[in-house]
Enzyme design. Structure first.
Site, PDB file in Angstrom:
ATOM      1  CB  CYS A 190      -0.929   0.041   1.220  1.00 30.91           C
ATOM      2  SG  CYS A 190      -1.708  -1.537   1.614  1.00 30.91           S
ATOM      3  CB  CYS A 193      -0.502   3.880  -4.242  1.00 26.73           C
ATOM      4  SG  CYS A 193      -0.019   2.967  -5.712  1.00 26.73           S
ATOM      5  CG  HIS A 194      -2.779   4.547  -0.340  1.00 20.53           C
ATOM      6  ND1 HIS A 194      -3.876   5.265  -0.746  1.00 20.53           N
ATOM      7  CD2 HIS A 194      -2.930   3.317  -0.879  1.00 20.53           C
ATOM      8  CE1 HIS A 194      -4.665   4.498  -1.482  1.00 20.53           C
ATOM      9  NE2 HIS A 194      -4.105   3.304  -1.583  1.00 20.53           N
ATOM     10  CG  MET A 231      -7.903   0.035  -4.540  1.00 18.18           C
ATOM     11  SD  MET A 231      -6.553   0.223  -3.385  1.00 18.18           S
ATOM     12  CE  MET A 231      -6.747  -1.301  -2.442  1.00 18.18           C
ATOM     13  CG  HIS A 470       4.373   8.598 -10.037  1.00 14.95           C
ATOM     14  ND1 HIS A 470       4.460   8.053  -8.778  1.00 14.95           N
ATOM     15  CD2 HIS A 470       4.400   7.559 -10.894  1.00 14.95           C
ATOM     16  CE1 HIS A 470       4.543   6.733  -8.882  1.00 14.95           C
ATOM     17  NE2 HIS A 470       4.511   6.413 -10.157  1.00 14.95           N
ATOM     18  CG  HIS A 512       1.950   5.742 -14.806  1.00 16.06           C
ATOM     19  ND1 HIS A 512       2.925   5.026 -15.464  1.00 16.06           N
ATOM     20  CD2 HIS A 512       2.210   5.590 -13.478  1.00 16.06           C
ATOM     21  CE1 HIS A 512       3.729   4.455 -14.559  1.00 16.06           C
ATOM     22  NE2 HIS A 512       3.313   4.794 -13.351  1.00 16.06           N
TER      23      HIS A 512
HETATM   24 FE1  DHE Z   1       6.994   2.010 -10.573  1.00 15.46          FE
HETATM   25  C1  DHE Z   1       9.143   3.772 -12.608  1.00 15.46           C
HETATM   26  C2  DHE Z   1       7.045   4.545  -8.336  1.00 15.46           C
HETATM   27  C3  DHE Z   1       4.477   0.502  -8.826  1.00 15.46           C
HETATM   28  C4  DHE Z   1       7.147  -0.662 -12.662  1.00 15.46           C
HETATM   29  N1  DHE Z   1       7.881   3.835 -10.515  1.00 15.46           N
HETATM   30  C5  DHE Z   1       8.729   4.384 -11.455  1.00 15.46           C
HETATM   31  C6  DHE Z   1       9.165   5.668 -11.003  1.00 15.46           C
HETATM   32  C7  DHE Z   1       8.577   5.886  -9.786  1.00 15.46           C
HETATM   33  C8  DHE Z   1       7.773   4.739  -9.490  1.00 15.46           C
HETATM   34  C9  DHE Z   1       8.727   7.099  -8.902  1.00 15.46           C
HETATM   35  C10 DHE Z   1      10.112   6.606 -11.749  1.00 15.46           C
HETATM   36  C11 DHE Z   1      11.542   6.221 -11.461  1.00 15.46           C
HETATM   37  C12 DHE Z   1      12.524   7.060 -12.244  1.00 15.46           C
HETATM   38  O1  DHE Z   1      12.317   7.287 -13.438  1.00 15.46           O
HETATM   39  O2  DHE Z   1      13.520   7.491 -11.638  1.00 15.46           O
HETATM   40  N2  DHE Z   1       5.917   2.448  -8.893  1.00 15.46           N
HETATM   41  C13 DHE Z   1       6.117   3.535  -8.129  1.00 15.46           C
HETATM   42  C14 DHE Z   1       5.194   3.533  -7.020  1.00 15.46           C
HETATM   43  O3  DHE Z   1       5.169   4.357  -6.065  1.00 15.46           O
HETATM   44  C15 DHE Z   1       4.190   2.501  -7.293  1.00 15.46           C
HETATM   45  C16 DHE Z   1       2.962   3.217  -7.848  1.00 15.46           C
HETATM   46  C17 DHE Z   1       3.648   1.706  -6.132  1.00 15.46           C
HETATM   47  C18 DHE Z   1       4.628   0.857  -5.372  1.00 15.46           C
HETATM   48  O4  DHE Z   1       4.222   0.266  -4.375  1.00 15.46           O
HETATM   49  O5  DHE Z   1       5.789   0.769  -5.729  1.00 15.46           O
HETATM   50  C19 DHE Z   1       4.903   1.721  -8.398  1.00 15.46           C
HETATM   51  N3  DHE Z   1       5.990   0.225 -10.709  1.00 15.46           N
HETATM   52  C20 DHE Z   1       5.024  -0.195  -9.892  1.00 15.46           C
HETATM   53  C21 DHE Z   1       4.575  -1.516 -10.246  1.00 15.46           C
HETATM   54  O6  DHE Z   1       3.727  -2.211  -9.617  1.00 15.46           O
HETATM   55  C22 DHE Z   1       5.237  -1.874 -11.505  1.00 15.46           C
HETATM   56  C23 DHE Z   1       4.199  -1.839 -12.632  1.00 15.46           C
HETATM   57  C24 DHE Z   1       5.847  -3.270 -11.533  1.00 15.46           C
HETATM   58  C25 DHE Z   1       7.047  -3.441 -10.643  1.00 15.46           C
HETATM   59  O7  DHE Z   1       7.920  -4.220 -11.003  1.00 15.46           O
HETATM   60  O8  DHE Z   1       7.110  -2.827  -9.582  1.00 15.46           O
HETATM   61  C26 DHE Z   1       6.210  -0.724 -11.657  1.00 15.46           C
HETATM   62  N4  DHE Z   1       7.957   1.631 -12.325  1.00 15.46           N
HETATM   63  C27 DHE Z   1       7.931   0.442 -12.971  1.00 15.46           C
HETATM   64  C28 DHE Z   1       8.829   0.503 -14.105  1.00 15.46           C
HETATM   65  C29 DHE Z   1       9.401   1.782 -14.103  1.00 15.46           C
HETATM   66  C30 DHE Z   1       8.831   2.474 -12.964  1.00 15.46           C
HETATM   67  C31 DHE Z   1       9.073  -0.629 -15.102  1.00 15.46           C
HETATM   68  C32 DHE Z   1      10.438   2.340 -15.077  1.00 15.46           C
HETATM   69  C33 DHE Z   1       9.819   2.686 -16.387  1.00 15.46           C
HETATM   70  C34 DHE Z   1      10.845   3.099 -17.386  1.00 15.46           C
HETATM   71  O9  DHE Z   1      10.689   2.726 -18.559  1.00 15.46           O
HETATM   72  O10 DHE Z   1      11.791   3.781 -17.017  1.00 15.46           O
END
Ligand code: DHE
Length: 675
Positions: A190, A193-194, A231, A470, A512
């Site tokens: 959680c 996101c929260h 969610m 974000h 996003h």
């Molecule tokens: Fe991410 C990038 C935060 C959930 C896959 N994710 C990012 C970035 C942030 C972020 C701040 C940018 C980083 C950067 O560029 O420096 N992500 C978060 C969260 O806070 C969130 C919403 C919830 C959590 O609990 O983490 C979250 N993210 C996910 C997933 O559930 C994803 C889909 C699958 C996973 O493996 O976690 C996921 N996030 C990604 C990916 C990127 C990413 C693949 C990079 C994308 C890219 O092409 O650069």
């Protein structure tokens, strides 16, 4: 047809007979809606479809005759509101709030819990209303006594009508072990996101003041069924067991515990140099074309797979630890740096025969971003980790991960000046034009410029942009950083060369973009685009201030995608296409959908279901820009490789090691920030 569907349909058939009988007894006017009955003209199939839409999109917030949750009880809603009004509401509640006085009144009375547009078709809205009508009749005779919606909602402003008011509800009690378990579940599932302090960002504020207003039952419903706003249905998807859901609903009614600080000394103690630079190869030893490697995040396995982009063979698997999140490449591409949600950074050398873990360190309790120094003279020299908690960034030596400094980034909110305890570092991009990292401060709404040529690697400027920043990336020239303020439905544009905010503009419900995508539009010059978590829409905006200033940073095209829950968009300078996913859709098929936009035609060329299981997520091109790789995010995961010219599937990479693959990063493209 599944057995479940059969039993639902048989049940519905019985209900329809009962409803028809009831209608005959009471007279249609009494049974029907204010201006017509949805059920009277509906088939059993329609009602079953309405029921399944209701289960997927509505049960998180509403009951039919069982009391008010996050939203009002919909029992007999057809008697209180005109049918046409309800259809419009089910199609697009957000537009109605702007245009319809009744809708405005409704939302004003409900305060923060505003309903997202469901974007149903006319037919689907009819089907849902028919289902509600039938279900209301099932609750008869009591159903007729349900209060009008507005009266109910007015009552909610002082106390919740169906669940005990916070003061009347017994305070939840969790024993030490249960509290710890709930705390860990919250952190894993959680907090991203929260927020650790529950103040909200990508998801809404869920501090006890808000959850108590909902009540435990509503919280359990939302945890189980998710919401249309994005969610996930954690219970229905098997991520939380019913016992977890009960535990979490109690935990969320209690105040959030204070998370721990992490000092420089603790970070230093966590540092492990496994292979010192002197013991590493001086030139590449591997025979493989290492700059076409793909680093693949194996999310739930806590590992990173390195796959040979030429042969599609597995080159190695590296243990990186808990819920590893993303990879970034060093400037030369030789090293991959991985960051985990637990703040652990892992450094992988790609030159040995087998990719090798050479150093590890833990700079934060909770983290999502990492980036390397890419300016001339600083190649492979430095690394920054952005923390979600504590509010800080950490700079490391790019060759060894030795910690160099920790910088507190606590900053008041840019607009209200409110002092904030939690300020999370979100997206970081590396400048190619100067010794700078561009760092997004989520809660305060600033973009900070960190100068790594200066002693102490300080923030030299904080540019006020928008709250809840974000993810984002560069424009084609790498002068402008475009970042999504997703809870504000906006993109902000920063001119990094001049250190100013150029503008910000609305795109849709929770943009996003990932790092976004840059391409040349036949009409609008260079453009960039984003997909959205909260609605099925690709939005394209001008990003060519030099040649097309009249279109720069304005929305120039909006393209319907059908499915909400979009996370990533991707293209390559050589490609005629833009690829889009929707892994957070509420529909299982929607989570596996890929849509492809034609740059030349300015419209979607095709959408298709990529897999029979899991979710299709995140795209990456190979070095040559001729293939697109997509992850099937599942316990039995796969990587699907498409030919970018023909759009035909070339191959599927499978193996026991492919546990929950998500992000993929090609060495050449990631080192050069090609997107
Ligand atoms: Fe991410 C990038 C935060 C959930 C896959 N994710 C990012 C970035 C942030 C972020 C701040 C940018 C980083 C950067 O560029 O420096 N992500 C978060 C969260 O806070 C969130 C919403 C919830 C959590 O609990 O983490 C979250 N993210 C996910 C997933 O559930 C994803 C889909 C699958 C996973 O493996 O976690 C996921 N996030 C990604 C990916 C990127 C990413 C693949 C990079 C994308 C890219 O092409 O650069």
């Amino acid at each position: 047809m599944t057995t479940d569907t059969v039993s639902v349909r048989c049940g519905v058939r019985r209900v329809v007979r009962f409803a028809t009988l009831l209608a005959a007894l009471l007279g249609l006017a009494a049974f029907g809606a204010v201006d017509g009955s949805a059920a009277a003209g509906s088939s059993t199939e329609d009602i079953a479809t309405g029921g399944s839409i209701f289960q997927k999109k509505c049960v998180g917030c509403h009951t039919i005759g069982d009391g008010s949750l996050l939203g009002p009880d919909l029992g007999n809603v057809h008697r209180r509101r005109e049918h046409a009004w309800l259809v419009r509401w089910l199609k697009d509640s957000e537009t109605m709030v702007e245009t319809d006085p009744e809708a405005r009144k409704l939302v004003a009375a409900r305060g923060q819990s505003r309903m997202k547009s469901l974007r149903l078709s006319d037919q689907e809205a009819q089907q849902v209303l028919a289902y509600i009508e039938i279900e209301s009749a099932k609750k008869a005779p009591g159903a007729a006594t349900v209060q009008p919606v507005l009266a109910l909602i007015d009552a909610r402003s002082t106390q919740s009508p169906s669940v005990a008011a916070p003061s009347e509800a017994p305070a939840p009690v969790l024993t030490g072990a249960a509290f710890e378990q709930a705390k860990n579940l919250y952190f894993d599932r959680c907090a991203g996101c929260h927020g650790l302090l529950r103040k909200g960002a990508t998801g809404p504020n869920i501090e006890p003041a808000h959850t108590a207003e909902l009540g435990a039952k509503a919280v359990q419903n939302i945890l189980t069924n998710g919401t249309p706003g994005g969610m996930p249905a954690l219970g229905n998807e098997g991520i939380l067991t019913p016992e977890h859901v009960r535990l979490m609903s109690a935990y969320l009614l209690m105040p959030a515990p204070d998370p721990p600080a992490v000092s420089f000394e603790e970070i230093r103690e966590s540092w492990k140099l496994l292979v010192p630079p002197a013991s590493r190869p001086k030139t590449p030893v591997t025979k493989r074309q290492w700059d076409n490697y793909f680093g693949v995040i194996l999310r739930d396995a806590g590992k990173v797979a390195i796959v040979d982009g030429d042969t599609k063979e597995l080159a190695g698997v590296i243990e990186t630890g808990f819920a590893v999140h993303i990879l970034r490449s060093s400037s030369t591409g030789r090293y991959f740096y991985a960051v985990g949600r637990d703040g652990r950074v892992s450094m992988i050398d790609l030159w040995p025969e087998t990719p090798t873990l050479v150093a590890q360190v833990k700079g934060c309790v909770d983290a999502r971003s990492i980036e390397a120094s890419k300016y001339k003279g600083y190649e492979d020299k430095l690394l920054i980790e952005g923390c979600y908690w504590p509010p800080q960034y950490v700079v490391f030596d790019g060759q060894t991960l030795e910690p160099k400094t920790v910088v507190d980034i606590t900053t008041p909110a840019y607009d209200t000046g409110e002092a904030l305890k939690e300020v999370r570092v979100a997206a970081i991009v590396p400048s190619h034009h100067g010794p700078q990292w561009v760092v997004s401060l989520k809660e305060s709404g600033h973009v900070a410029i960190v100068d790594y040529s200066k002693p102490g690697f300080p923030v030299t400027k904080k540019i006020a942009a928008e709250r809840f920043l974000h993810d984002g990336g560069w424009d084609r020239t790498k002068q402008y950083f475009m970042v999504a303020a997703n809870m504000r439905d906006q993109m902000a544009v920063i001119d990094v060369k001049n250190g100013t905010l150029v503008t910000k503009f609305k795109t849709g419900v929770r943009p996003h973009p990932g790092r976004g995508a840059n391409w040349e539009d036949p009409e609008y010059g260079w453009v960039n685009g984003t997909t959205h978590m909260g609605e099925g829409k690709l939005v394209i905006y001008g990003a060519d201030p030099a040649r097309k200033p009249q279109h720069a940073w304005k929305v120039v095209r909006e393209v319907a995608l059908g499915e909400p829950g979009g996370l990533f968009i991707k293209t390559h300078p050589k490609s005629p296409w833009v690829w889009l996913d929707s892994p957070l859709s509420n529909e299982p098929n929607g989570t596996r959908q890929i849509c492809i936009y034609s740059k030349k035609e300015g419209k979607i060329d095709r959408c298709f279901t990529a897999s029979a299981r899991g979710r299709a997520v995140h795209f990456e091109y190979n070095k040559a820009g001729t293939e697109v790789w997509v992850s099937v995010w599942d316990r039995e995961g796969e990587l699907i490789v498409y030919d970018d010219k023909t759009l035909k599937e070339k191959t599927r990479i499978e193996g026991d090691w492919l546990v929950t693959p998500t992000g993929k990063f090609n060495v050449f493209n990631t080192a050069g920030d090609v997107y």
